[in-house]
Design an enzyme around this catalytic site. Structure first.
Site, PDB file in Angstrom:
ATOM      1  N   TYR A 457      -2.179 -77.922 -25.830  1.00  0.00           N
ATOM      2  CA  TYR A 457      -3.289 -76.967 -25.907  1.00  0.00           C
ATOM      3  C   TYR A 457      -4.010 -77.108 -27.248  1.00  0.00           C
ATOM      4  O   TYR A 457      -5.116 -77.570 -27.320  1.00  0.00           O
ATOM      5  CB  TYR A 457      -2.791 -75.544 -25.686  1.00  0.00           C
ATOM      6  CG  TYR A 457      -3.915 -74.535 -25.620  1.00  0.00           C
ATOM      7  CD1 TYR A 457      -4.637 -74.373 -24.445  1.00  0.00           C
ATOM      8  CD2 TYR A 457      -4.263 -73.777 -26.722  1.00  0.00           C
ATOM      9  CE1 TYR A 457      -5.690 -73.467 -24.371  1.00  0.00           C
ATOM     10  CE2 TYR A 457      -5.311 -72.867 -26.662  1.00  0.00           C
ATOM     11  CZ  TYR A 457      -6.021 -72.712 -25.490  1.00  0.00           C
ATOM     12  OH  TYR A 457      -7.060 -71.824 -25.434  1.00  0.00           O
ATOM     13  N   SER A 537      -8.307 -75.394 -20.052  1.00  0.00           N
ATOM     14  CA  SER A 537      -9.231 -74.644 -20.893  1.00  0.00           C
ATOM     15  C   SER A 537      -9.483 -75.430 -22.191  1.00  0.00           C
ATOM     16  O   SER A 537      -9.968 -76.558 -22.143  1.00  0.00           O
ATOM     17  CB  SER A 537      -8.685 -73.241 -21.152  1.00  0.00           C
ATOM     18  OG  SER A 537      -9.684 -72.381 -21.644  1.00  0.00           O
ATOM     19  N   ASP A 620     -15.055 -69.191 -12.033  1.00  0.00           N
ATOM     20  CA  ASP A 620     -14.605 -69.153 -13.429  1.00  0.00           C
ATOM     21  C   ASP A 620     -15.772 -68.707 -14.296  1.00  0.00           C
ATOM     22  O   ASP A 620     -16.719 -69.464 -14.522  1.00  0.00           O
ATOM     23  CB  ASP A 620     -14.104 -70.530 -13.867  1.00  0.00           C
ATOM     24  CG  ASP A 620     -13.401 -70.505 -15.219  1.00  0.00           C
ATOM     25  OD1 ASP A 620     -13.600 -69.529 -15.966  1.00  0.00           O
ATOM     26  OD2 ASP A 620     -12.669 -71.452 -15.523  1.00  0.00           O
ATOM     27  N   HIS A 655     -10.491 -68.524 -13.804  1.00  0.00           N
ATOM     28  CA  HIS A 655      -9.968 -69.307 -14.922  1.00  0.00           C
ATOM     29  C   HIS A 655      -8.449 -69.477 -14.858  1.00  0.00           C
ATOM     30  O   HIS A 655      -7.881 -70.208 -15.662  1.00  0.00           O
ATOM     31  CB  HIS A 655     -10.367 -68.647 -16.242  1.00  0.00           C
ATOM     32  CG  HIS A 655     -10.236 -69.549 -17.428  1.00  0.00           C
ATOM     33  ND1 HIS A 655     -10.946 -70.730 -17.552  1.00  0.00           N
ATOM     34  CD2 HIS A 655      -9.472 -69.465 -18.547  1.00  0.00           C
ATOM     35  CE1 HIS A 655     -10.625 -71.319 -18.688  1.00  0.00           C
ATOM     36  NE2 HIS A 655      -9.737 -70.588 -19.310  1.00  0.00           N
TER      37      HIS A 655
END
Length: 686
Positions: A457, A537, A620, A655
């Protein structure tokens, strides 16, 4: 495998000049709303048809789906919240649907269902969001999430009878729910009502906190706090356990924030600004009368605990527990003690202190992993927490602060196979010499190079901590390796770790990820052409960027709901909240940095790329699907070798939050089967 003919994607001649640089944007028309523009909708349908045809031909898809259905088929409970004599918690019954909200009358009493969101829609697209119970346990406020969007509609239920009251609050978003101490109503966050038909495209500005009194229309809700002079601030709030103070954290989109309190015992509800700058992090975790207990990064890169007495005319912060080498992540005031959670190389330890900050021992844990979600009250020794790890299912413990005894409140009974898995922590060295940790899961008998999935991430100070997740087990059972890396940009080592991966330092995140990939192969953990990478993301941005920079390293890439157009990200919905993380494309220094890694703009022509499966969702409204649409259109148009470059667009989904379990299973089965095909993982029914 079937031959792939990608759908034709129209190119336009959109060009813009930025600081002397001409930038083409040939797929800007894909920014149009897929639900309103038939041209975009047809393009999505054509892309999904090609992708589904390809995925249908993968034999591993059904094997993964069947096994994950088995692995998710166990009962698990959330940490209970005690209100009065009642205990409230979510119960997840198996591999389908959503968690069901239950209430238990007394610790050993009978359970009954309060809310079953599985009855709200046939396709599981309507979900239970945030919920909060009044202090007396009589009323429940709960948020309804439709289609995975961030918008919420709040309703109220009478706990004793299950009756749904007439109260309805709309246009809540990025909200907490917390009750007035007397149970007369609750506080929530909302944005102004968007124009008709524009809810999923609306810019998120003028966030505000309101109080809704039971039995009154929303139009009469009382404003608690707003900043019309700073419309882009995000306001988070919490009501102290004694009901006296509303504590408000206001942020431009980073962890650093301003701090405001409102004394709810005063008729005027006047905001008292304690911190007006955005230079540090603040988290009020409890109070004793007028004294606040706070976690902060001021003068403490890894955070410390302080107090502040609001009774003083000019209150000053007083150290309670100073900064340690470990990183303070959370704290709770429970049973007359301070419980503080620290990260040590991404693993949790819980220390106890008395109210003067003197050490008072530790909260013993059943193993190395993560303690999450402590629940309890300042004067009640009874509390609950969750323990979990990659090889330890989520187990709820009851903890008595007074006696220091922890006992299992509920432990799931899992399908067999977990005892065959081992988890190790490794450290690799990044390009600039930084030591980067990662957790590696594998089957005990897998000792040589194996097909490997690497997840990362690296942003927004978000920590990746050990948790139990059945899709990880499904991959590892087949003889694959699963690695999760703690990149810079996260918060695992405090504020400096985050700062080293944001704005002009963003390349450090990509260097860390690339170094991890090279380490896995050099150490004989990942097979030479058997490494797949995944991120969602901000992690989708990570995957897109490193594929462009080092395509030869990876066999497959799985970017999900990614931020792919770094020149226009701040123009959509809440994208402006990410400006402190990425920098503004309207400022030259930031623009030139963003152009070095923006996935949409840095595709390496005439290089052989890994197989790519992009995933996104039509509803989203956080990272709008246009990012993924434009990126995959550009990838498909480039000369990047013979491996497939596909996109799957989920409908009636957002999302990530609010998905029923069967949709989660289907999505991971697609991704794991795709990764298995290109990493060489030989998948067999388990």
């Amino acid at each position: 495998m079937p031959a792939i003919t990608y759908p034709k994607t129209e190119r336009s001649d959109v060009r813009e000049e930025h600081f002397g640089v001409t930038v083409a944007d040939p797929y800007r028309w894909l920014e149009n709303d897929v639900r309103a523009d038939t041209k975009v909708a047809d393009w999505v349908e054509d892309q999904n048809q090609v992708t589904d045809t390809y995925l249908d031909a993968l034999p591993a898809r059904k094997a993964f789906q069947d096994r994950m259905t088995e692995l998710f088929d166990y009962e698990r409970l959330s940490v209970p919240q005690k209100r009065g004599a009642r205990y409230f918690y979510l119960r997840f019954a198996g591999s389908t649907g959503h968690g069901v909200l239950h209430v238990r009358e007394g610790l050993d009493g009978a359970d009954r269902v309060l809310i079953d969101p599985n009855a709200w829609s046939k396709d599981g697209s309507v979900a239970l969001g945030e919920w909060s119970v009044s202090d007396d346990g009589e009323h429940l406020a709960y948020a309804v999430q439709d289609g995975g969007a961030d918008w919420r509609t709040i309703r109220v239920l009478k706990v004793a009878t299950g009756e749904i009251l007439g109260d309805e609050v709309r246009w809540a978003r990025f909200t907490a729910l917390d009750w007035m101490k007397d149970g007369s109503g609750f506080f929530y966050c909302r944005y102004p009502e968007p124009e008709a038909g524009m809810a999923l495209q609306a810019s998120v500005e003028n966030h505000a906190i309101y109080f809704h009194r039971l039995g009154t229309p929303q139009a009469e809700d009382r404003l608690l706090y707003a900043t019309p002079d700073q419309p882009r601030l995000l306001h988070l709030f919490e009501i102290t356990k004694d009901g006296r103070y509303a504590v408000i954290i206001s942020s431009p989109g980073t962890m650093a924030a301003a701090l405001t309190v409102v004394d709810l015992t005063e008729a005027a509800w006047r905001p008292r600004k304690l911190i007006e700058d955005f230079d540090n992090e603040w988290n009020v975790f409890g109070n004793r009368g007028t004294k606040l207990f706070i976690g902060t990064s001021r003068d403490a890169e890894r955070r410390k605990l302080v107090t502040l007495d609001l009774a003083e005319a000019n209150p000053v912060f007083t150290d309670l527990v100073g900064e340690r080498e470990a990183v303070l992540t959370s704290a709770w005031l429970i049973g007359g003690r301070v419980l503080a959670s620290y990260l040590v190389d991404a693993k949790t330890e819980i220390l106890r202190y008395d109210l003067e900050g003197r050490p008072d021992g530790v909260v013993e844990q059943p193993g190395i992993g993560s303690v999450l979600g402590f629940q309890g009250d300042p004067d009640d020794p009874e509390s609950f927490f969750v323990f979990t790890s990659y090889d330890a299912p989520t187990t709820v413990y009851r903890y008595d602060v007074e006696t220091r005894e922890a006992s299992i409140w509920t432990k799931p009974q899992l399908p067999p196979g977990l005892d065959r898995i081992v988890v190790e922590q490794h450290f690799c060295t990044s390009k600039d010499g930084t030591r980067v940790p990662m957790f590696v899961m594998r089957r005990k008998d897998v000792t040589g190079p194996a097909p490997t999935l690497l997840y990362g991430y690296g942003g927004f100070s978000i920590n990746l901590v050990p948790i139990y997740f059945p899709p990880y087990q499904a991959w590892v059972e087949q003889g694959g390796v699963l690695a999760v890396v703690n990149l810079r940009g996260g918060g695992e080592y405090g504020r400096a770790w985050h700062e080293a991966g944001r704005l002009g330092n963003k390349q450090n995140v990509f260097d860390d990820f690339i170094a991890t990939a090279e380490y896995l192969q050099a150490q004989g953990i990942a097979s030479p052409d058997g490494l797949a990478i995944k991120g969602e993301s901000n992690g989708g941005l990570l995957v897109g960027a490193v594929v462009n920079q080092r395509p030869e390293l990876f066999a497959a890439a799985l970017p999900g709901v990614g931020v792919m157009d770094m020149l226009r990200y701040d123009r959509f919905t809440g994208g402006h909240l990410w400006l402190p993380e990425y920098g503004s494309p309207a400022e030259e220094a930031h623009f030139r940095n963003l152009m070095t890694y923006s996935p949409y703009h840095t595709i390496a022509q005439s290089k052989t790329y890994p197989a790519i499966l992009v995933t996104t969702a039509d509803m989203d409204d956080r990272v709008v699907p246009a990012h993924s649409f434009k990126y995959i259109a550009a990838v498909q148009a480039a000369d990047l070798g013979p491996r497939p470059h596909l996109i799957h667009v989920e409908t009636r989904s957002g999302h990530g939050m609010g998905k029923p379990t069967e949709k989660v299973i289907a999505e991971y089965a697609d991704q794991w089967a795709f990764a298995a095909r290109w990493t060489g993982l030989d998948v067999k029914p388990v």
